[in-house]
Scaffold this active site. Sequence first.
Site, short mmCIF file in Angstrom:
data_model
loop_
_atom_site.label_atom_id
_atom_site.label_comp_id
_atom_site.label_asym_id
_atom_site.label_seq_id
_atom_site.Cartn_x
_atom_site.Cartn_y
_atom_site.Cartn_z
N GLY A 82 0.82 -1.21 0.00
CA GLY A 82 0.00 0.00 0.00
C GLY A 82 0.85 1.25 0.00
O GLY A 82 0.99 1.92 1.04
N GLU A 130 13.18 -3.64 -3.52
CA GLU A 130 12.29 -3.84 -4.65
C GLU A 130 13.01 -3.57 -5.97
O GLU A 130 12.86 -4.31 -6.94
CB GLU A 130 11.07 -2.91 -4.53
CG GLU A 130 10.09 -3.06 -5.69
CD GLU A 130 8.90 -2.11 -5.59
OE1 GLU A 130 8.00 -2.23 -6.43
OE2 GLU A 130 8.90 -1.24 -4.69
N ASN A 155 11.58 5.58 -14.00
CA ASN A 155 12.99 5.69 -14.36
C ASN A 155 13.49 7.13 -14.29
O ASN A 155 14.67 7.37 -14.01
CB ASN A 155 13.22 5.12 -15.76
CG ASN A 155 13.18 3.60 -15.76
OD1 ASN A 155 12.95 2.97 -14.72
ND2 ASN A 155 13.40 2.99 -16.91
#
Length: 394
Positions: free
Chosen positions: A127, A244, A380
């Site tokens: 979340g 991540e 990016n």
Amino acid sequence: MDLNFTPEELAFRDEVRAFLRESLPLDISDAVRRGGELGADILSRFHALLNGRGWLGYVWPRDHGGTGWNAIQRHIFEEEMAAADCPRILPFGVNMLGPVLIKFGSEAQKSHYLPRILDGTDWWCQGYSEPGAGSDLASLRTRAVRDGDDWVLNGQKTWTTLGQYANRIFVLARTRADGKPQEGISFFLVDLDNPGIEMRPIRLLEGGHEVNEVFFTDARIPADALVGEENQGWTIAKYLLTHERTNIAGVGRSYRALAQLKDLARQTMRDGRPLIDDPLFAARLAEVEIDLEAMNILNLRMLDQAQKRGQPGAETSMLKIKGSVIRQEISDLARRVLGPAAAPFPGSAPDNLALLPEDAVNNAADYFNMRKMSIYGGSNEIQRNILTKAVLRL
């Protein structure tokens, strides 16, 4: 890529290969090879398979239920899983929340949640993003207000991947309105069964259900749902995102996709010769292969540095940028090889496309879905800003 592995590392690679060859169910590898969405049953069974071998927590230290593997072992493991057509290990519990709890969680949180991540009791989702607070995550508006022994959550999260299967969500919420936006955010562990929480599907272009939006309306969570200290959430969020972004690189899966792309290009005839012999196509293929080899070395360096420092650094933004660009380029080349055959959506692809891997495009839905890689995990453009400030000090 063949590295100069030590005899011990070669033995480890053989061990991983043997286990996957003997234990990976055929229906799971077939589902991965054919692409499309993988349901909760396949993903849960694969997690259970690895957990039974003691390998699910492959990025965790041994004293927290993990493998304690070094950077090279993790690299080998990921590469061999990709080569064997395994599903990706879902990152939300294992690769994202697990490291956060190990570093910032209380002893009670570690002892309760870490085993439940491994045994599949808890399926976590993320979340973070909100409407208007995606790459600019610090502008999030979901609020958590302390009320006695509870926190009360109000707000909305979006792009919640596989939330339809989850029973828990980790949430960033604003706990202070004054000062810098980054200094008023906290990190919470939330049971999705709590009253006041609603999850709605977001249908993708091809009709798939991969992402969701989550609404919190006076949802009450206990005080001990807070991870770390109040208003420490931004520090925790950045730590989680480095894990991540390292995971997004997907080096092993890009190698798998590239190898099968080459096979397909050898079989595809254009103007009386294999497409792989076309000079323009071959030049693009060579460029992406060179980039992938370079990223592989960078990935190993990053893993080694993370192991020495105890966490990944801002340099992982390079992996996120390059990994997403390479995988998008491979998917674009695959689309060009397939031509009109790239059009079908999942379930309608011709049988001759079954050789394509999960991360190579075998239908229009996969191609479009791959476009999001340069956005999620921090766009990016944002990653380049991070590198400019945190690495180059400009």
